[in-house]
Design an enzyme around this catalytic site. Structure first.
Site, PDB file in Angstrom:
ATOM      1  N   GLU A  27      -1.302  -1.664   0.520  1.00 35.90           N
ATOM      2  CA  GLU A  27      -0.940  -1.313  -0.856  1.00 35.90           C
ATOM      3  C   GLU A  27      -1.336  -2.428  -1.814  1.00 35.90           C
ATOM      4  OE1 GLU A  27       0.340   1.442  -2.253  1.00 35.90           O
ATOM      5  OE2 GLU A  27       0.380   2.484  -0.343  1.00 35.90           O
ATOM      6  N   GLU A  68       8.644  -0.767  -5.407  1.00 39.77           N
ATOM      7  CA  GLU A  68       7.308  -0.526  -4.849  1.00 39.77           C
ATOM      8  C   GLU A  68       7.390  -0.115  -3.385  1.00 39.77           C
ATOM      9  OE1 GLU A  68       3.708   0.375  -5.305  1.00 39.77           O
ATOM     10  OE2 GLU A  68       4.452  -0.834  -6.962  1.00 39.77           O
ATOM     11  N   GLU A  75       5.180   8.031  -1.072  1.00 40.07           N
ATOM     12  CA  GLU A  75       3.768   8.410  -0.975  1.00 40.07           C
ATOM     13  C   GLU A  75       3.360   8.733   0.454  1.00 40.07           C
ATOM     14  OE1 GLU A  75       1.419   5.360  -2.802  1.00 40.07           O
ATOM     15  OE2 GLU A  75       1.928   6.032  -4.820  1.00 40.07           O
TER      16      GLU A  75
END
Length: 121
Positions: A27, A68, A75
């Site tokens: 990420e 995050e 996701e």
């Protein structure tokens, strides 16, 4: 449940660290958050303010990191279910992105208010 591993303190720690390493590797947003975390954390302790205010500023930097991580989890789950466009998948991913955005706004508000108090009161 088929996908439920056995849990112990050491295994849970290993799972957590494995997840953290995976997010760091894959990420770019999390890498940027880490860069900001260390840079701004260092800056907070170099400011000519009380250690209490520096601690508040430093601790607030965890908020975007946590957001995050949650966004990355959302996701991955959405991508597990479908890689095709779906309105609900978009909404889930947008909600995760909104979480990160709100966390950054909140951290910014903490920094502004703390620095105003530290320097002007």
């Amino acid at each position: 449940m088929l996908n439920k591993p056995e849990y112990t303190l050491f295994k849970n720690t290993r799972y957590a660290l494995s997840g953290l390493i995976e997010v760091i590797r894959n990420e770019s947003s999390f890498k940027l958050q880490l860069l900001l975390f260390f840079g701004m954390g260092t800056f907070a302790w170099l400011l000519p303010i009380s250690p209490l205010y520096s601690a508040i500023l430093s601790i607030s930097l965890f908020i975007p990191l946590l957001a995050e991580l949650a966004n990355s989890a959302v996701e991955r789950v959405v991508d597990l279910v479908t890689l095709e466009y779906h309105e609900l998948a978009k909404r889930a991913k947008d909600a995760g992105a909104a979480l990160v955005f709100v966390s950054l706004v909140m951290t910014g508000a903490i920094w502004i208010s703390t620095l105003l108090i530290a320097f002007y009161f």
